[in-house]
Design a protein around this motif. Structure first.
Motif, PDB file in Angstrom:
ATOM      1  N   TRP A 104      -0.376   2.845 -13.382  1.00 48.60           N
ATOM      2  CA  TRP A 104      -0.418   3.244 -11.975  1.00 48.60           C
ATOM      3  C   TRP A 104      -1.796   3.726 -11.546  1.00 48.60           C
ATOM      4  O   TRP A 104      -2.262   3.395 -10.452  1.00 48.60           O
ATOM      5  N   GLU A 105      -2.473   4.513 -12.354  1.00 53.07           N
ATOM      6  CA  GLU A 105      -3.772   5.055 -11.963  1.00 53.07           C
ATOM      7  C   GLU A 105      -4.768   3.936 -11.647  1.00 53.07           C
ATOM      8  O   GLU A 105      -5.502   3.998 -10.661  1.00 53.07           O
ATOM      9  N   GLN A 106      -4.783   2.915 -12.505  1.00 52.36           N
ATOM     10  CA  GLN A 106      -5.692   1.794 -12.268  1.00 52.36           C
ATOM     11  C   GLN A 106      -5.281   1.020 -11.028  1.00 52.36           C
ATOM     12  O   GLN A 106      -6.128   0.619 -10.214  1.00 52.36           O
ATOM     13  N   VAL A 107      -3.981   0.795 -10.870  1.00 52.71           N
ATOM     14  CA  VAL A 107      -3.485   0.074  -9.695  1.00 52.71           C
ATOM     15  C   VAL A 107      -3.846   0.831  -8.423  1.00 52.71           C
ATOM     16  O   VAL A 107      -4.308   0.244  -7.434  1.00 52.71           O
ATOM     17  N   ALA A 108      -3.651   2.152  -8.434  1.00 53.18           N
ATOM     18  CA  ALA A 108      -3.949   2.956  -7.254  1.00 53.18           C
ATOM     19  C   ALA A 108      -5.437   2.895  -6.898  1.00 53.18           C
ATOM     20  O   ALA A 108      -5.809   2.726  -5.732  1.00 53.18           O
ATOM     21  N   ALA A 109      -6.307   3.024  -7.914  1.00 56.20           N
ATOM     22  CA  ALA A 109      -7.749   2.996  -7.663  1.00 56.20           C
ATOM     23  C   ALA A 109      -8.175   1.636  -7.111  1.00 56.20           C
ATOM     24  O   ALA A 109      -8.965   1.556  -6.158  1.00 56.20           O
ATOM     25  N   ASN A 110      -7.668   0.559  -7.694  1.00 59.63           N
ATOM     26  CA  ASN A 110      -8.033  -0.775  -7.221  1.00 59.63           C
ATOM     27  C   ASN A 110      -7.491  -1.043  -5.818  1.00 59.63           C
ATOM     28  O   ASN A 110      -8.131  -1.729  -5.013  1.00 59.63           O
ATOM     29  N   THR A 111      -6.301  -0.514  -5.532  1.00 59.56           N
ATOM     30  CA  THR A 111      -5.705  -0.719  -4.216  1.00 59.56           C
ATOM     31  C   THR A 111      -6.557  -0.079  -3.130  1.00 59.56           C
ATOM     32  O   THR A 111      -6.845  -0.701  -2.097  1.00 59.56           O
ATOM     33  N   VAL A 112      -6.976   1.160  -3.341  1.00 59.16           N
ATOM     34  CA  VAL A 112      -7.796   1.850  -2.341  1.00 59.16           C
ATOM     35  C   VAL A 112      -9.169   1.199  -2.224  1.00 59.16           C
ATOM     36  O   VAL A 112      -9.685   0.999  -1.114  1.00 59.16           O
ATOM     37  N   ALA A 113      -9.765   0.839  -3.361  1.00 59.13           N
ATOM     38  CA  ALA A 113     -11.077   0.195  -3.323  1.00 59.13           C
ATOM     39  C   ALA A 113     -11.018  -1.127  -2.578  1.00 59.13           C
ATOM     40  O   ALA A 113     -11.988  -1.529  -1.925  1.00 59.13           O
ATOM     41  N   GLY A 114      -9.883  -1.818  -2.646  1.00 61.10           N
ATOM     42  CA  GLY A 114      -9.735  -3.091  -1.951  1.00 61.10           C
ATOM     43  C   GLY A 114      -9.585  -2.954  -0.453  1.00 61.10           C
ATOM     44  O   GLY A 114      -9.774  -3.926   0.280  1.00 61.10           O
ATOM     45  N   LEU A 115      -9.263  -1.742   0.024  1.00 58.23           N
ATOM     46  CA  LEU A 115      -9.153  -1.532   1.470  1.00 58.23           C
ATOM     47  C   LEU A 115     -10.512  -1.449   2.137  1.00 58.23           C
ATOM     48  O   LEU A 115     -10.643  -1.740   3.324  1.00 58.23           O
ATOM     49  N   ARG A 116     -11.533  -1.025   1.406  1.00 60.05           N
ATOM     50  CA  ARG A 116     -12.848  -0.827   2.012  1.00 60.05           C
ATOM     51  C   ARG A 116     -13.427  -2.106   2.607  1.00 60.05           C
ATOM     52  O   ARG A 116     -13.962  -2.078   3.719  1.00 60.05           O
ATOM     53  N   PRO A 117     -13.354  -3.269   1.903  1.00 59.04           N
ATOM     54  CA  PRO A 117     -13.856  -4.490   2.539  1.00 59.04           C
ATOM     55  C   PRO A 117     -13.112  -4.825   3.819  1.00 59.04           C
ATOM     56  O   PRO A 117     -13.697  -5.327   4.777  1.00 59.04           O
ATOM     57  N   LEU A 149       0.835  -1.198   0.000  1.00 56.38           N
ATOM     58  CA  LEU A 149       0.000   0.000   0.000  1.00 56.38           C
ATOM     59  C   LEU A 149       0.871   1.250   0.000  1.00 56.38           C
ATOM     60  O   LEU A 149       0.682   2.163  -0.820  1.00 56.38           O
ATOM     61  N   ARG A 150       1.834   1.306   0.899  1.00 61.86           N
ATOM     62  CA  ARG A 150       2.749   2.456   0.917  1.00 61.86           C
ATOM     63  C   ARG A 150       3.600   2.490  -0.349  1.00 61.86           C
ATOM     64  O   ARG A 150       3.968   3.567  -0.827  1.00 61.86           O
ATOM     65  N   MET A 151       3.918   1.327  -0.899  1.00 64.54           N
ATOM     66  CA  MET A 151       4.709   1.286  -2.126  1.00 64.54           C
ATOM     67  C   MET A 151       3.979   1.991  -3.263  1.00 64.54           C
ATOM     68  O   MET A 151       4.573   2.763  -4.023  1.00 64.54           O
ATOM     69  N   VAL A 152       2.677   1.754  -3.391  1.00 60.76           N
ATOM     70  CA  VAL A 152       1.904   2.361  -4.473  1.00 60.76           C
ATOM     71  C   VAL A 152       1.870   3.877  -4.344  1.00 60.76           C
ATOM     72  O   VAL A 152       2.035   4.602  -5.332  1.00 60.76           O
ATOM     73  N   PHE A 153       1.688   4.395  -3.114  1.00 56.25           N
ATOM     74  CA  PHE A 153       1.428   5.825  -2.959  1.00 56.25           C
ATOM     75  C   PHE A 153       2.622   6.639  -2.473  1.00 56.25           C
ATOM     76  O   PHE A 153       2.631   7.868  -2.639  1.00 56.25           O
ATOM     77  N   LEU A 154       3.614   6.007  -1.870  1.00 53.63           N
ATOM     78  CA  LEU A 154       4.728   6.773  -1.321  1.00 53.63           C
ATOM     79  C   LEU A 154       6.058   6.488  -1.991  1.00 53.63           C
ATOM     80  O   LEU A 154       6.996   7.280  -1.849  1.00 53.63           O
ATOM     81  N   ASP A 155       6.176   5.374  -2.698  1.00 52.36           N
ATOM     82  CA  ASP A 155       7.458   5.032  -3.294  1.00 52.36           C
ATOM     83  C   ASP A 155       7.709   5.882  -4.537  1.00 52.36           C
ATOM     84  O   ASP A 155       6.851   5.975  -5.418  1.00 52.36           O
ATOM     85  N   PRO A 156       8.864   6.524  -4.643  1.00 54.77           N
ATOM     86  CA  PRO A 156       9.138   7.366  -5.810  1.00 54.77           C
ATOM     87  C   PRO A 156       9.212   6.592  -7.121  1.00 54.77           C
ATOM     88  O   PRO A 156       9.089   7.185  -8.196  1.00 54.77           O
ATOM     89  N   ASP A 157       9.413   5.277  -7.059  1.00 54.54           N
ATOM     90  CA  ASP A 157       9.499   4.462  -8.272  1.00 54.54           C
ATOM     91  C   ASP A 157       8.167   3.829  -8.669  1.00 54.54           C
ATOM     92  O   ASP A 157       8.107   3.088  -9.651  1.00 54.54           O
ATOM     93  N   ALA A 158       7.102   4.073  -7.906  1.00 54.27           N
ATOM     94  CA  ALA A 158       5.852   3.335  -8.108  1.00 54.27           C
ATOM     95  C   ALA A 158       5.278   3.515  -9.503  1.00 54.27           C
ATOM     96  O   ALA A 158       4.825   2.553 -10.133  1.00 54.27           O
ATOM     97  N   ARG A 159       5.275   4.731 -10.021  1.00 50.56           N
ATOM     98  CA  ARG A 159       4.653   4.986 -11.319  1.00 50.56           C
ATOM     99  C   ARG A 159       5.452   4.360 -12.458  1.00 50.56           C
ATOM    100  O   ARG A 159       4.905   4.107 -13.530  1.00 50.56           O
ATOM    101  N   ASP A 160       6.743   4.134 -12.234  1.00 50.10           N
ATOM    102  CA  ASP A 160       7.537   3.440 -13.235  1.00 50.10           C
ATOM    103  C   ASP A 160       7.349   1.927 -13.114  1.00 50.10           C
ATOM    104  O   ASP A 160       7.224   1.224 -14.121  1.00 50.10           O
TER     105      ASP A 160
END
Length: 306
Positions: A167-180, A151-162
């Motif tokens: 990345w946009e889809q990964v980020a959206a799915n990651t956050v949506a998966g936290l809700r359950p 989770l922190r890797m997706v949003f805080l790691d400087p290399d995440a978008r590379d």
């Protein structure tokens, strides 16, 4: 995290995402608020405007089953989001459990994962923290500041978008998966702290969390741009661990005969030879000694806990 009115927060967020034209409403003139108005949702759900307002304001927290079903239809919720609405409106007491036990991976699962030499596999705990991995699973995510915390890797790691070309889809799915995992009960202090931290440190996370999207991590394809072997497209399956509620076993696989399969084979060879990506000094959690973590250390690529 959210306020003490999770049901109202969810209803308000979901109605602002639903456009009037999506449900056949005729729009005339300029609207002051995005999405649907309260009275429009109330009419679609066949409840009084006053009753719906009380739900959004937190003065009515436990609507009937009929009202919950009507709201899910009115807001056109997907199955995961509708289930989430049910948990918010009619919560059940969460079973008590030891946080330490919740984050401990069973030796049986560790041995099983170890035997998968051609398949990356990781065991995730709350907040997508990596609890264990096999050698190939470790190699897939190695070399980042937060390799042990996806989770922190997706949003805080400087290399995440590379690393994640989509990345946009990964980020959206990651956050949506936290809700359950959150469930609206806020009974996981570690997840509460993580959401609070990311809300402060990442505007992208804060924006996505405010949408209240709900989507379980199940199966999909994901693209990676690995620093050692280049681009990979891997299919993954996320499996719940029944012996440890809250844990997920995520297994990745490349299509047979594909360039990704060749790259994954190369990555496995490099990992077996001890090749690795140099971590930066600001690297996050690192794998611990399996013996110290309570695992059964063994020869070769014994899965390790982090």
């Amino acid at each position: 995290m959210d306020s003490e009115n999770p049901l109202g927060e969810f209803l308000r967020a979901r109605r602002t995402l639903l456009r009037p034209e999506d449900i056949g409403l005729v729009v005339s003139g300029r609207r002051r608020v995005p999405g649907l108005r309260r009275e429009e949702v109330a009419a679609l759900a066949d409840v009084s405007h006053d009753y719906y307002v009380r739900m959004e304001q937190g003065r009515e927290r436990h609507p009937s089953a009929q009202v919950v079903e009507a709201l899910a239809r009115a807001l056109e919720l997907e199955p995961d989001a509708a289930e989430h609405l049910w948990r918010l409106a009619r919560p059940h007491p969460a079973p008590s459990r030891s946080p330490a036990a919740h984050e401990q991976v069973s030796p049986t699962l560790l041995r099983m994962v170890t035997d998968w030499h051609r398949t990356p596999a990781v065991v995730l705990g709350s907040g997508l923290r990596v609890l264990a991995h096999n050698t190939l699973g470790q190699a897939l995510f190695a070399g980042h500041a937060y390799s042990g915390d996806l989770l922190r890797m997706v949003f805080l790691d400087p290399d995440a978008r590379d690393f994640y070309p989509d990345w946009e889809q990964v980020a959206a799915n990651t956050v949506a998966g936290l809700r359950p995992a959150d469930g609206g009960g806020h009974d996981d202090p570690a997840l509460v702290r993580t959401v609070g931290e990311l809300s402060l440190r990442s505007p992208e996370f804060r924006r996505l969390w405010a949408r209240h999207d709900v989507r379980r991590k199940t199966h999909d394809s994901k693209r990676f741009r690995h620093p050692l072997v280049g681009e990979l497209t891997l299919d993954y399956e996320s499996l719940t661990v029944n012996s440890a509620p809250g844990q997920q076993l995520v297994v990745y696989q490349a299509a047979p005969g594909s360039a990704s399969e060749q790259a994954l084979t190369l990555l496995g060879s490099l990992a077996a030879d001890g090749a690795h990506v140099e971590d930066r000094e600001d690297r996050g959690p690192t794998p611990a000694d399996p013996a110290q973590a309570g695992a059964d250390p063994g020869p070769g690529d014994r899965a390790s806990q982090v």
